[in-house]
Each structure stands twice: as structure tokens, then as C-alpha cells.
Design a protein around this motif. Structure first.
Motif, PDB file in Angstrom:
ATOM      1  N   ALA A  41       0.832  -1.214   0.000  1.00 12.19           N
ATOM      2  CA  ALA A  41       0.000   0.000   0.000  1.00 12.19           C
ATOM      3  C   ALA A  41       0.866   1.263   0.000  1.00 12.19           C
ATOM      4  N   SER A  42       1.977   1.251   0.704  1.00 14.05           N
ATOM      5  CA  SER A  42       2.864   2.424   0.742  1.00 14.05           C
ATOM      6  C   SER A  42       3.397   2.741  -0.649  1.00 14.05           C
ATOM      7  N   VAL A  43       3.863   1.720  -1.343  1.00  8.32           N
ATOM      8  CA  VAL A  43       4.404   1.932  -2.688  1.00  8.32           C
ATOM      9  C   VAL A  43       3.315   2.435  -3.629  1.00  8.32           C
ATOM     10  N   MET A  44       2.117   1.828  -3.558  1.00 12.14           N
ATOM     11  CA  MET A  44       1.032   2.226  -4.450  1.00 12.14           C
ATOM     12  C   MET A  44       0.550   3.647  -4.154  1.00 12.14           C
ATOM     13  N   LEU A  45       0.381   3.981  -2.879  1.00 15.08           N
ATOM     14  CA  LEU A  45      -0.064   5.322  -2.506  1.00 15.08           C
ATOM     15  C   LEU A  45       0.970   6.376  -2.902  1.00 15.08           C
ATOM     16  N   PHE A  46       2.241   6.072  -2.659  1.00 14.48           N
ATOM     17  CA  PHE A  46       3.295   7.052  -2.920  1.00 14.48           C
ATOM     18  C   PHE A  46       3.439   7.341  -4.412  1.00 14.48           C
ATOM     19  N   THR A  47       3.499   6.293  -5.217  1.00 10.66           N
ATOM     20  CA  THR A  47       3.662   6.498  -6.658  1.00 10.66           C
ATOM     21  C   THR A  47       2.426   7.156  -7.276  1.00 10.66           C
ATOM     22  N   HIS A  48       1.242   6.801  -6.773  1.00  8.53           N
ATOM     23  CA  HIS A  48       0.032   7.432  -7.309  1.00  8.53           C
ATOM     24  C   HIS A  48      -0.004   8.915  -6.947  1.00  8.53           C
ATOM     25  N   THR A 230       6.320  10.288 -19.878  1.00  8.58           N
ATOM     26  CA  THR A 230       7.696  10.010 -19.442  1.00  8.58           C
ATOM     27  C   THR A 230       7.771   9.918 -17.930  1.00  8.58           C
ATOM     28  N   TYR A 231       7.109  10.856 -17.245  1.00  9.29           N
ATOM     29  CA  TYR A 231       7.050  10.786 -15.775  1.00  9.29           C
ATOM     30  C   TYR A 231       6.375   9.497 -15.326  1.00  9.29           C
ATOM     31  N   GLU A 232       5.298   9.129 -16.006  1.00 10.24           N
ATOM     32  CA  GLU A 232       4.589   7.886 -15.669  1.00 10.24           C
ATOM     33  C   GLU A 232       5.533   6.688 -15.775  1.00 10.24           C
ATOM     34  N   SER A 233       6.319   6.648 -16.841  1.00 10.08           N
ATOM     35  CA  SER A 233       7.249   5.537 -17.042  1.00 10.08           C
ATOM     36  C   SER A 233       8.301   5.496 -15.948  1.00 10.08           C
ATOM     37  N   ILE A 234       8.797   6.662 -15.557  1.00 13.70           N
ATOM     38  CA  ILE A 234       9.816   6.719 -14.497  1.00 13.70           C
ATOM     39  C   ILE A 234       9.243   6.219 -13.188  1.00 13.70           C
ATOM     40  N   PHE A 235       8.041   6.686 -12.846  1.00 15.67           N
ATOM     41  CA  PHE A 235       7.425   6.265 -11.584  1.00 15.67           C
ATOM     42  C   PHE A 235       7.104   4.776 -11.596  1.00 15.67           C
ATOM     43  N   ASN A 236       6.628   4.279 -12.750  1.00 11.08           N
ATOM     44  CA  ASN A 236       6.338   2.843 -12.859  1.00 11.08           C
ATOM     45  C   ASN A 236       7.613   2.019 -12.697  1.00 11.08           C
ATOM     46  N   TRP A 237       8.701   2.513 -13.274  1.00 10.66           N
ATOM     47  CA  TRP A 237       9.988   1.809 -13.176  1.00 10.66           C
ATOM     48  C   TRP A 237      10.476   1.766 -11.739  1.00 10.66           C
ATOM     49  N   ARG A 238      10.381   2.901 -11.062  1.00 12.67           N
ATOM     50  CA  ARG A 238      10.835   2.942  -9.660  1.00 12.67           C
ATOM     51  C   ARG A 238       9.936   2.102  -8.766  1.00 12.67           C
ATOM     52  N   GLU A 239       8.631   2.140  -9.034  1.00 11.25           N
ATOM     53  CA  GLU A 239       7.699   1.307  -8.276  1.00 11.25           C
ATOM     54  C   GLU A 239       8.034  -0.167  -8.474  1.00 11.25           C
ATOM     55  N   GLY A 240       8.360  -0.533  -9.706  1.00 14.57           N
ATOM     56  CA  GLY A 240       8.721  -1.915  -9.994  1.00 14.57           C
ATOM     57  C   GLY A 240       9.978  -2.352  -9.267  1.00 14.57           C
ATOM     58  N   ILE A 241      10.964  -1.438  -9.122  1.00 12.09           N
ATOM     59  CA  ILE A 241      12.196  -1.770  -8.398  1.00 12.09           C
ATOM     60  C   ILE A 241      11.884  -2.129  -6.954  1.00 12.09           C
ATOM     61  N   VAL A 242      11.067  -1.301  -6.291  1.00  3.14           N
ATOM     62  CA  VAL A 242      10.728  -1.560  -4.889  1.00  3.14           C
ATOM     63  C   VAL A 242       9.970  -2.871  -4.749  1.00  3.14           C
ATOM     64  N   LEU A 243       9.000  -3.093  -5.633  1.00  3.39           N
ATOM     65  CA  LEU A 243       8.217  -4.334  -5.545  1.00  3.39           C
ATOM     66  C   LEU A 243       9.078  -5.549  -5.849  1.00  3.39           C
TER      67      LEU A 243
END
Length: 377
Positions: A41-48, A230-243
Motif C-alpha cells: 500500500a505504501s508503494v502504491m499510494l506514494f507512486t500514485h 515520461t514521468y509515468e514511465s519513471i514512476f512505474n519503473w521505480r515502483e517496480g524496483i521496490v516491488l
């Protein structure tokens, strides 16, 4: 209806008492379960929230930015480009912009020098961001010197410091007069860094970009939607790293939860046998054990999600900030606006609550249909 509700209340009361009898085991499960929900939930809330913040910042950006390219590199817009644009259908406004980067060896950080389009800055003065002001210890009225890339020394007086509320976009910002900007970077009159175009109809943005590419083959039109993607891709990439880093712990929990839910201990089997011996029906036993799994998973979800909300929006997501936000010398300090996506909540709920609750049904059904005498032996 009232009888059915009363029966469910009795089942829940009995389930809570049953959970309390195995307090240590169930508390351990609840703690691990809560931590997993908290992490996801932390990762999802933060990236959103970051995506929402990026979209909000780009609301005021021009729909199209035209940059000139030379040998694949961004170059200055030469004189006459604004006039050559003429009247392209759909373009509401066009403006040549002046901005550039300056490396300050004192704090080892890059500043963004810009000539404001609407605000007027007096000659010989600067308006600076709060992050830069803190890094250099500046106050209104102080004089600061910069050495240009040609080696000349320029002194400026700080006229104003931008509000900390705008630090997300102005931490490293330096606003100055157009003449001062051109003298500092030695840019001749008529040249611009790029051209910003406002398009009245959002449906015409891509058509305008296509016309610009055909009319100016040495230029590159950049759409606001492309920047946002581009921002969306960066955030998705960083979210994927944490997960991905958390995947091992999630897998370990999944194995632990499945083993707990799909297999009953001898004590639990004996309890089911006793309940059947005193007259409980198979359906009642299944409902009781289903409530046990549902209560544990619901409690873990609620506690984990509330803890994640507080972690992200009250404590600035201290655990994930270095990974999800990135790093910079003049990093902006900002508070994320609380944003909750209902679809994300439903997805998290489905994948964390339903699997565990459903996994409890098969072993309970097997134990419930077994003869009470053989179960209690």
C-alpha cells in the motif's frame, strides 16, 4: 433476517474467542500479514500521489514546445523562427523562452536560470528558489556572484525568495532580467532556447505538432502529454524496483499464509470434531472458520492500509523516499497531497484478502465432513 444476523454475530464472537486461544500464533500471522499490506500500500499510494503531483505541475505547461536540433542536440532557436511560424491553425499563443542551466561549484549543484514570461525582474536583481537560498544562505538584499562560462564575474542582488510552497518546481530556480540573461550566457538578441505554443483545442495538439515537424524539419515538437507519459514511465519503473526487492518477502508470506490456511493443526481438527459432536452442522463449522480467515485478513488489510497512509502522507514516506523520489543536491522538500485511487484499493484488497480467506475453505470442508470420533482421536 434478524435471526441470520444474530447467528453471524454469535459465530463471530465464537471465532474471536477461538483466535484468542491461539493468541501468539495468530498475532504473528497478523503482524506479517499487516507488514506485507503496509509495504504494498505504501508503494502504491506514494507512486500514485507522485503521478498526481506531476500531472498537477504540468497543468500550466504549454501544450507544445518546439526545440531546434543540431546533430541530435538541442540548440538555440535562431532569429526569424517566430515569424516563420506564421498563423498555424489551432495555435492560440506562441512565445520564445529563455532558460538554461548553470553549475555552481560552491554547492556542487545545477541551477535553472530562466527569464520569466509574465513576471518582471529588475535589472541586476534575482528571484531565487527557497532551496537555493538555503544552500547558499541567502536573504533578501544579499549580493551573490556567478562566474559565467566565459569567465566573467556577474553580481546580482536577491530581490525576492520564492515561497517554500512552490519548492517542488522552484528549488533550484533563478529568475532574472532578459538583458542580464543574454549578457550572462552571451546569447545574441533574437535567439531563444525554445518556443512554447498554446493550443486551444486539445484534440488538435498532435495535428499542430505534425505541421511543425513538416514546416521545421530541423526541429522537435515536444507535447505535454509526452512529458507526462515520461514521468509515468519513471514512476512505474521505480515502483517496480521496490516491488521486485520486496518480492522475496511477499513470496515467503504467500507460502506461510497458504500453509497456515490450507492445513489445520491437530488442535484445530480436535476443536472441529468437538463442535460436530455437540451438534454443529458442517455449514456452521465452515462459516466459523471462514470468519476466522476473513477477520484476520480484514484486520491486516485495514491496519496495514491506514499505517501506509500515515507513512506516506504524514511522515513523508521515509522508508521509500530515496528509491522512489530519487536524489539531488538541491532536492525539493514538499508534502504530497493525499490522493486515493479506488481501483488501486480494490485491487490491493482483492489480492491480499480474498486469496487467504478462500484458501481456508478446502481444508475446513475436509475436516468438517470427517466423522467426529476419528477427528478427535
Amino acid at each position: 433476517m434478524n435471526a441470520w444476523i444474530a447467528k453471524q454475530q454469535y459465530l463471530i464472537d465464537f471465532t474471536l474467542a477461538s483466535l484468542a486461544r491461539r493468541k501468539a500464533k495468530n498475532l504473528g500471522l497478523l503482524l506479517v500479514y499487516t507488514l506485507i499490506v503496509f509495504l504494498l500500500a505504501s508503494v502504491m499510494l506514494f507512486t500514485h500521489a507522485l503521478r498526481h503531483e506531476a500531472a498537477h505541475v504540468l497543468d500550466g505547461a504549454p501544450e507544445v514546445v518546439l526545440q531546434r536540433m543540431v546533430a541530435g542536440r538541442h540548440d538555440l532557436i535562431p532569429p526569424g523562427y517566430l515569424e516563420r511560424l506564421g498563423r498555424i491553425r489551432g495555435v492560440q499563443n506562441k512565445e520564445g523562452r529563455l532558460w538554461g542551466y548553470y553549475y555552481d561549484s560552491v554547492v556542487k549543484a545545477n541551477y535553472t536560470f530562466m527569464v520569466p514570461g509574465k513576471e518582471s525582474v529588475a535589472a541586476g536583481t534575482l528571484v531565487v528558489g527557497s532551496g537555493l537560498a538555503k544552500a547558499r544562505g541567502l536573504a533578501v538584499g544579499n549580493v551573490i556572484s556567478f562566474r559565467s562560462y566565459s569567465g566573467k564575474l556577474f553580481g546580482f542582488t536577491v530581490a525576492r525568495i520564492l515561497s517554500p510552497d512552490t519548492e517542488l518546481v522552484s528549488a533550484d530556480l533563478v529568475l532574472l532580467n532578459e538583458d542580464d540573461f543574454r549578457r550572462f550566457f552571451e546569447i545574441a538578441p533574437g535567439y531563444f532556447t525554445d518556443i512554447a505554443l498554446s493550443v486551444a483545442n486539445p484534440q488538435e495538439v498532435r495535428n499542430v505538432a505534425t505541421k511543425l515537424a513538416l514546416q521545421f524539419p530541423d526541429s522537435r515538437p515536444i507535447l505535454r502529454d509526452e512529458i507526462l507519459r515520461t514521468y509515468e514511465s519513471i514512476f512505474n519503473w521505480r515502483e517496480g524496483i521496490v516491488l521486485a526487492l520486496a518480492s522475496l518477502s511477499i513470496l515467503a508470506f504467500a507460502i506461510f499464509a497458504w500453509e497456515k490456511a490450507s492445513g489445520l493443526s491437530a488442535e484445530e481438527k480436535r476443536e472441529i470434531g468437538i463442535l460436530k459432536a455437540i451438534g454443529w452442522e458442517i455449514g456452521d463449522v465452515i462459516k466459523m472458520k471462514f470468519w476466522e480467515g476473513a477477520l484476520v485478513s480484514l484486520a491486516a488489510f485495514l491496519i496495514g492500509y491506514v499505517a501506509a497512509y500515515l507513512h506516506v502522507f504524514r511522515f513523508s514516506s521515509a522508508l521509500f523516499t530515496p528509491v522512489l523520489k530519487g536524489w539531488a543536491v538541491l532536492y525539493p522538500r514538499f508534502e504530497l497531497t493525499p490522493v486515493i485511487d479506488g481501483f488501486q484499493v480494490a485491487t490491493l484488497f482483492f489480492f491480499t484478502v480474498f486469496p487467504y480467506a478462500a484458501a481456508t475453505l478446502v481444508p475446513i470442508w475436509r475436516a468438517a465432513i470427517t466423522d467426529p470420533d476419528s477427528v478427535m482421536r
